[in-house]
Design a protein around this motif. Sequence first.
Motif, PDB file in Angstrom:
ATOM      1  N   ALA A 254       0.821  -1.212   0.000  1.00 58.18           N
ATOM      2  CA  ALA A 254       0.000   0.000   0.000  1.00 58.18           C
ATOM      3  C   ALA A 254       0.858   1.267   0.000  1.00 58.18           C
ATOM      4  CB  ALA A 254      -0.934   0.002   1.197  1.00 58.18           C
ATOM      5  N   HIS A 255       1.902   1.299   0.823  1.00 62.24           N
ATOM      6  CA  HIS A 255       2.762   2.476   0.932  1.00 62.24           C
ATOM      7  C   HIS A 255       4.012   2.106   1.715  1.00 62.24           C
ATOM      8  CE1 HIS A 255       1.266   2.664   5.029  1.00 62.24           C
ATOM      9  NE2 HIS A 255       0.058   2.603   4.530  1.00 62.24           N
ATOM     10  N   ASP A 256       5.044   2.933   1.578  1.00 64.74           N
ATOM     11  CA  ASP A 256       6.270   2.736   2.341  1.00 64.74           C
ATOM     12  C   ASP A 256       6.017   3.088   3.800  1.00 64.74           C
ATOM     13  OD1 ASP A 256       7.434   2.167  -0.086  1.00 64.74           O
ATOM     14  OD2 ASP A 256       8.519   4.062  -0.250  1.00 64.74           O
ATOM     15  N   MET A 257       6.929   2.640   4.663  1.00 61.40           N
ATOM     16  CA  MET A 257       6.864   2.971   6.087  1.00 61.40           C
ATOM     17  C   MET A 257       8.198   3.565   6.509  1.00 61.40           C
ATOM     18  SD  MET A 257       3.878   2.043   7.329  1.00 61.40           S
ATOM     19  CE  MET A 257       4.048   1.805   9.078  1.00 61.40           C
ATOM     20  N   TYR A 258       8.147   4.680   7.256  1.00 61.23           N
ATOM     21  CA  TYR A 258       9.344   5.288   7.810  1.00 61.23           C
ATOM     22  C   TYR A 258       9.637   4.669   9.156  1.00 61.23           C
ATOM     23  CZ  TYR A 258       8.602   9.027   4.393  1.00 61.23           C
ATOM     24  OH  TYR A 258       8.427   9.747   3.233  1.00 61.23           O
ATOM     25  N   VAL A 259      10.889   4.272   9.363  1.00 62.81           N
ATOM     26  CA  VAL A 259      11.338   3.798  10.669  1.00 62.81           C
ATOM     27  C   VAL A 259      12.112   4.951  11.300  1.00 62.81           C
ATOM     28  CG1 VAL A 259      12.689   2.077  11.921  1.00 62.81           C
ATOM     29  CG2 VAL A 259      11.511   1.425   9.804  1.00 62.81           C
ATOM     30  N   VAL A 260      11.578   5.457  12.421  1.00 62.27           N
ATOM     31  CA  VAL A 260      12.171   6.610  13.083  1.00 62.27           C
ATOM     32  C   VAL A 260      12.873   6.150  14.347  1.00 62.27           C
ATOM     33  CG1 VAL A 260      11.724   8.861  14.126  1.00 62.27           C
ATOM     34  CG2 VAL A 260      10.369   8.107  12.162  1.00 62.27           C
ATOM     35  N   LYS A 261      14.179   6.390  14.416  1.00 64.01           N
ATOM     36  CA  LYS A 261      14.973   6.051  15.605  1.00 64.01           C
ATOM     37  C   LYS A 261      14.760   7.149  16.636  1.00 64.01           C
ATOM     38  CE  LYS A 261      19.808   5.166  16.948  1.00 64.01           C
ATOM     39  NZ  LYS A 261      19.487   4.413  18.083  1.00 64.01           N
TER      40      LYS A 261
ATOM     41  N   CYS B 181       2.748   8.321   3.735  1.00 62.69           N
ATOM     42  CA  CYS B 181       1.659   8.734   2.854  1.00 62.69           C
ATOM     43  C   CYS B 181       0.843   9.816   3.556  1.00 62.69           C
ATOM     44  CB  CYS B 181       0.771   7.544   2.496  1.00 62.69           C
ATOM     45  SG  CYS B 181      -0.030   6.778   3.920  1.00 62.69           S
ATOM     46  N   GLU B 182      -0.043  10.457   2.803  1.00 58.62           N
ATOM     47  CA  GLU B 182      -0.942  11.430   3.414  1.00 58.62           C
ATOM     48  C   GLU B 182      -1.903  10.684   4.329  1.00 58.62           C
ATOM     49  OE1 GLU B 182      -2.834  13.593   0.277  1.00 58.62           O
ATOM     50  OE2 GLU B 182      -1.074  14.803  -0.099  1.00 58.62           O
ATOM     51  N   PRO B 183      -2.311  11.218   5.425  1.00 56.11           N
ATOM     52  CA  PRO B 183      -2.053  12.562   5.927  1.00 56.11           C
ATOM     53  C   PRO B 183      -0.822  12.634   6.839  1.00 56.11           C
ATOM     54  CG  PRO B 183      -3.682  11.546   7.303  1.00 56.11           C
ATOM     55  CD  PRO B 183      -3.328  10.532   6.229  1.00 56.11           C
ATOM     56  N   PHE B 184      -0.085  11.535   6.975  1.00 54.19           N
ATOM     57  CA  PHE B 184       1.051  11.493   7.897  1.00 54.19           C
ATOM     58  C   PHE B 184       2.262  12.263   7.377  1.00 54.19           C
ATOM     59  CE2 PHE B 184      -1.464   7.636   8.443  1.00 54.19           C
ATOM     60  CZ  PHE B 184      -1.842   7.779   9.763  1.00 54.19           C
ATOM     61  N   LEU B 185       2.567  12.126   6.090  1.00 53.75           N
ATOM     62  CA  LEU B 185       3.709  12.807   5.494  1.00 53.75           C
ATOM     63  C   LEU B 185       3.324  14.229   5.136  1.00 53.75           C
ATOM     64  CD1 LEU B 185       6.559  12.930   4.325  1.00 53.75           C
ATOM     65  CD2 LEU B 185       5.637  11.951   2.216  1.00 53.75           C
ATOM     66  N   VAL B 186       4.001  15.191   5.729  1.00 54.12           N
ATOM     67  CA  VAL B 186       3.730  16.598   5.447  1.00 54.12           C
ATOM     68  C   VAL B 186       4.719  17.119   4.407  1.00 54.12           C
ATOM     69  CG1 VAL B 186       3.620  18.929   6.428  1.00 54.12           C
ATOM     70  CG2 VAL B 186       2.745  16.975   7.741  1.00 54.12           C
ATOM     71  N   SER B 187       6.026  16.927   4.657  1.00 58.11           N
ATOM     72  CA  SER B 187       7.022  17.412   3.696  1.00 58.11           C
ATOM     73  C   SER B 187       8.375  16.770   3.937  1.00 58.11           C
ATOM     74  CB  SER B 187       7.157  18.941   3.781  1.00 58.11           C
ATOM     75  OG  SER B 187       7.701  19.309   5.031  1.00 58.11           O
ATOM     76  N   VAL B 188       9.187  16.813   2.899  1.00 58.37           N
ATOM     77  CA  VAL B 188      10.588  16.384   2.963  1.00 58.37           C
ATOM     78  C   VAL B 188      11.416  17.565   2.493  1.00 58.37           C
ATOM     79  CG1 VAL B 188      12.322  14.775   2.103  1.00 58.37           C
ATOM     80  CG2 VAL B 188       9.974  13.986   2.459  1.00 58.37           C
TER      81      VAL B 188
ATOM     82  N   SER C 170       1.580  13.091  13.160  1.00 62.46           N
ATOM     83  CA  SER C 170       1.156  11.824  13.736  1.00 62.46           C
ATOM     84  C   SER C 170      -0.294  11.924  14.228  1.00 62.46           C
ATOM     85  CB  SER C 170       2.079  11.419  14.884  1.00 62.46           C
ATOM     86  OG  SER C 170       1.903  12.315  15.977  1.00 62.46           O
ATOM     87  N   ILE C 171      -0.840  10.790  14.587  1.00 61.23           N
ATOM     88  CA  ILE C 171      -2.127  10.768  15.270  1.00 61.23           C
ATOM     89  C   ILE C 171      -1.896  10.199  16.652  1.00 61.23           C
ATOM     90  CG2 ILE C 171      -3.525  10.570  13.177  1.00 61.23           C
ATOM     91  CD1 ILE C 171      -3.662   7.543  13.680  1.00 61.23           C
ATOM     92  N   GLU C 172      -2.812  10.454  17.556  1.00 59.63           N
ATOM     93  CA  GLU C 172      -2.658   9.974  18.926  1.00 59.63           C
ATOM     94  C   GLU C 172      -2.483   8.457  18.944  1.00 59.63           C
ATOM     95  OE1 GLU C 172      -5.069  10.285  23.107  1.00 59.63           O
ATOM     96  OE2 GLU C 172      -5.305  11.890  21.628  1.00 59.63           O
ATOM     97  N   GLY C 173      -1.487   8.007  19.673  1.00 56.31           N
ATOM     98  CA  GLY C 173      -1.195   6.593  19.786  1.00 56.31           C
ATOM     99  C   GLY C 173      -0.179   6.074  18.796  1.00 56.31           C
ATOM    100  N   LEU C 174       0.146   6.835  17.753  1.00 59.69           N
ATOM    101  CA  LEU C 174       1.084   6.379  16.737  1.00 59.69           C
ATOM    102  C   LEU C 174       2.522   6.353  17.242  1.00 59.69           C
ATOM    103  CD1 LEU C 174       1.325   5.439  13.775  1.00 59.69           C
ATOM    104  CD2 LEU C 174       1.707   7.825  13.157  1.00 59.69           C
ATOM    105  N   ILE C 175       2.913   7.363  18.016  1.00 58.77           N
ATOM    106  CA  ILE C 175       4.290   7.430  18.495  1.00 58.77           C
ATOM    107  C   ILE C 175       4.405   7.323  20.008  1.00 58.77           C
ATOM    108  CG2 ILE C 175       5.162   8.700  16.510  1.00 58.77           C
ATOM    109  CD1 ILE C 175       5.006  11.254  18.204  1.00 58.77           C
TER     110      ILE C 175
END
Length: 168
Positions: free
Chosen positions: A125-132, A144-151, A162-167
């Motif tokens: 469906a879409h890539d996933m970012y792994v954030v350390k 993907c939208e709506p999570f990705l705002v800009s690079v 993010s949304i509540e509970g995601l991080i």
Amino acid sequence: MKKQFLEAGKIVNTHGVTGDIKVQSWCDTPEVLTDFDTLYLSPNEPVTVKKAYVHKGCVIMHLQGVDTCEAAEAMRNKILYLDRSDIDLPEDLVFIQDMIGLEVYDTRTETVIGTLKEVLTTNPAHDMYVVKRENAADALIPACEPFLVSVDLDAGRLTICSIEGLIE
């Protein structure tokens, strides 16, 4: 600083008896690698691609000067690189390798949550970012939208929402 030479794939095996090699592509699709006449084993070691085609999800290549099974076997596990200047990339796209290490800023919490460690491309469906993150488990953020705002490569920042509970 952007790398001039980008990792494009790995030689994983030989193919046939005439020196062909089997390459696991690290590009968006294996077909991308079939468009190049020159690849690199290192910045000072170009190799000429005589033929290349996709077979069962990998790229089968014949490189100039690699004409025996033994010569192809000696290349196993080597990394192939693309020269950035040989690639026409649309303005709205960036190389994943350029994104690794970017600071990740969350607009919802208004904080830097960590640095981009990896981009997983295995989700259909879409890539996933792994954030350390410091003192916390790695966070997975959908790319993907709506999570990705800009690079913003120049600012060294990946902005997400993010949304509540995601991080947490």
